[in-house]
Structure formats: structure tokens, C-alpha cells
Design a protein around this motif. Structure first.
Motif, PDB file in Angstrom:
ATOM      1  N   SER A  91       1.335  33.855  -8.417  1.00 45.14           N
ATOM      2  CA  SER A  91       0.853  34.273  -9.729  1.00 45.14           C
ATOM      3  C   SER A  91       1.735  33.697 -10.837  1.00 45.14           C
ATOM      4  N   GLU A  92       3.052  33.698 -10.611  1.00 34.74           N
ATOM      5  CA  GLU A  92       3.963  33.124 -11.604  1.00 34.74           C
ATOM      6  C   GLU A  92       3.786  31.614 -11.697  1.00 34.74           C
TER       7      GLU A  92
ATOM      8  N   LEU B  39       1.017  29.971 -11.172  1.00 35.49           N
ATOM      9  CA  LEU B  39      -0.229  29.717 -11.894  1.00 35.49           C
ATOM     10  C   LEU B  39      -0.049  29.928 -13.396  1.00 35.49           C
ATOM     11  N   ASP B  40       0.806  30.873 -13.772  1.00 38.48           N
ATOM     12  CA  ASP B  40       1.121  31.044 -15.192  1.00 38.48           C
ATOM     13  C   ASP B  40       1.780  29.787 -15.750  1.00 38.48           C
ATOM     14  N   ARG B  41       2.664  29.174 -14.967  1.00 42.07           N
ATOM     15  CA  ARG B  41       3.323  27.944 -15.414  1.00 42.07           C
ATOM     16  C   ARG B  41       2.329  26.793 -15.498  1.00 42.07           C
TER      17      ARG B  41
ATOM     18  N   GLU C 223      -0.778  27.099 -16.366  1.00 40.46           N
ATOM     19  CA  GLU C 223      -1.510  27.308 -17.620  1.00 40.46           C
ATOM     20  C   GLU C 223      -0.705  26.827 -18.831  1.00 40.46           C
ATOM     21  N   GLN C 224       0.621  26.912 -18.741  1.00 43.21           N
ATOM     22  CA  GLN C 224       1.477  26.532 -19.849  1.00 43.21           C
ATOM     23  C   GLN C 224       1.897  25.063 -19.799  1.00 43.21           C
TER      24      GLN C 224
ATOM     25  N   ARG D 276       5.336  20.393 -15.905  1.00 47.66           N
ATOM     26  CA  ARG D 276       5.864  21.727 -16.177  1.00 47.66           C
ATOM     27  C   ARG D 276       6.783  21.698 -17.403  1.00 47.66           C
TER      28      ARG D 276
END
Length: 272
Positions: free
Chosen positions: A56-57, A59-61, A63-64, A270
Motif C-alpha cells: 500500500s505504501e 502504491l502511494d509512492r 501515485e506521487q 520515484r
């Protein structure tokens, strides 16, 4: 789109989307590094290997992350070669690097042994240990220089005089090789060469004198021999010799190998 892949599998994914069998546009890709070297993931900031981090973390990265463009190259083989699956190949894609000589020989030994005994290659650390073993063998039983094996080369159509001390030539698109090794080194204007970039339409061509030379590079006390930054490269092979494309090794019997620019892939870098 996150992509879980080794270096060779990444290229297969790009080839699938670029094929005539699908009209689906390729979205920007983030790499989840599951291979041994993971050089694409390293240069894009995704690390040298997935160690069970929270998805989950991650996937957050994703998105960013920032979208960047990465050069893709076409390698043409004349005559074609037959790959492990029995397919006749006259063209393959390259995203990271191509090499001919002793480093490709080590990659081939690793590849052949792993295919014969997959149970012995269960973890990234173990895999690197096997690479170290094969490297030590080739340090003791060093192959002949490339010139003695009938290898010649031209950069942008101009013949290049390969030094008789070189056992390997590496052609790179990214500043990471064999699990994060910086072959080219830092940019110095007085050297006459430009900095490394994966979106400038140029290749970095380098030479290795031996496996001992490669070991010195990996420990940070030496760099590869810089040979040029062409937009097109040709290699002529006159006798069987190991080559590799993005970590996928094989023996090319003889013929002409040409590397030309293809297009650019949409990648995610990233930022956090």
C-alpha cells in the motif's frame, strides 16, 4: 502501472505492448524490483530489490512518482540467432545494456546453471553468490582479449580500434550495471565525454580489461575505459562468443550486430 519484473521481463513487456497484437497504449511504468541486478529500478529510484515492504505504501509512492522518458534501442542480428525457446530472432529490444565478452560469459554460466538447477537459486543473495563464484573462475581462467576472438566495432559508422587489453565491451543506456555498478563515473568536461543520460539518444560504450578490473570498479577504486558516446553502434563477430542483452545471455555464432535508437518508454521515477 507497477511492473514486477527482472530486466529481461521488462523488455518483453514493452515488446508486447508495441506489437501489432494490441492497440493498448503503454502507460507509464514503475518497477517493483524482483530480479537479481534490478538496474532499471535502481536508476529510477525504486531500489535494488523488493524485501517485503508494505505494498500500500509502495502504491502511494507510485501515485506521487514523476513521469520520465527512457530511450529504447533496437539490436539487429545478421544473421539471426535462435533463442532458448527455439524462436529465430533478428531483432531484440534493449533498455539497459548490451555486452560482448567475459562479463556476458559469466552471465551465460549463471543462466545455464540456473536453468539446469533452479532449486539452487532461491534468493537474490544466493544468486549474487553464484555470480561471484563464476567471476572468480573467469579471473583464474581468463579468456582471450576480444581482438584475439575476432571482434571489431564501429561507432556512428567510424571504425574503432579496440585495445588488445580489453576482454569485454559494454554498451549502456543507463548509469547502473550488474546490480548498481557505476561503470562510466562522474562527468568531467575536460575528459571530452558528456554525462550519462537515459534520454539523450546516445549510448555509453566502455571496455573492461578483466574480471579483476570489474571487481575494482565495484569497490569504487576504478572505472571502465570510456570509448565513446555514439548514436549508433555496430559490432562484427567472426567466431562464437557470449553476448547479453539486458541480462539475457546467449552465444552468437558470427555476424553483424547493430544497435540503433527506437523510441522512448514512459517510466515513473520515484520522488519520495
Amino acid at each position: 502501472m507497477p511492473l514486477e519484473a527482472s530486466e529481461g521481463e521488462q523488455q518483453s513487456t514493452f515488446s508486447l505492448f508495441a506489437s501489432r497484437q494490441t492497440k493498448i497504449p503503454l502507460p507509464p511504468i514503475a518497477i517493483l524490483p524482483l530480479g537479481t541486478g534490478n538496474d532499471t529500478a535502481r536508476v529510477l529510484g525504486w531500489g535494488g530489490g523488493y524485501e517485503g515492504e508494505n505494498l500500500s505504501e509502495l502504491l502511494d509512492r507510485v501515485e506521487q512518482a514523476e513521469e520520465v522518458l527512457m530511450d529504447r534501442w533496437t539490436i539487429t542480428f545478421d544473421p539471426p540467432f535462435v533463442n532458448d525457446r527455439g524462436d529465430t530472432c533478428s531483432e531484440v529490444g534493449m533498455l539497459n545494456y548490451f555486452s560482448v565478452g567475459v562479463d556476458a560469459r559469466i552471465a551465460l554460466q549463471f543462466h545455464t546453471t540456473r536453468n539446469s538447477n533452479p532449486q539452487l537459486f532461491s534468493h537474490r543473495i544466493i544468486n549474487k553468490g553464484w555470480y561471484g563464484l563464476f567471476g572468480a573462475q573467469n579471473m583464474v581462467f581468463s579468456p582471450e582479449p576480444l581482438t584475439s576472438q575476432g571482434v571489431s566495432m564501429s561507432l556512428d559508422g567510424i571504425p574503432f580500434d579496440i585495445s588488445s587489453s580489453l576482454e569485454s565491451i559494454i554498451v549502456s543506456n543507463i548509469p547502473s550495471y550488474a546490480g548498481g555498478c557505476d561503470l562510466w563515473g562522474s562527468f568531467k568536461e575536460e575528459d571530452g565525454f558528456g554525462p550519462v543520460s537515459f534520454e539523450d539518444g546516445k549510448l555509453e560504450v566502455m571496455g573492461l580489461r578483466s574480471i579483476a578490473h570489474m571487481s575494482a570498479i565495484q569497490t569504487g577504486i576504478d572505472k571502465a575505459k570510456r570509448l565513446g558516446q555514439p548514436q549508433r553502434l555496430s559490432v562484427r563477430i567472426t567466431q562464437p562468443i557470449p553476448v547479453q542483452v539486458d541480462g539475457e545471455p546467449f552465444v552468437y555464432e558470427s555476424g553483424d550486430i547493430t544497435i540503433t535508437y527506437k523510441n522512448r518508454a514512459r517510466m515513473l521515477q520515484r520522488t519520495k
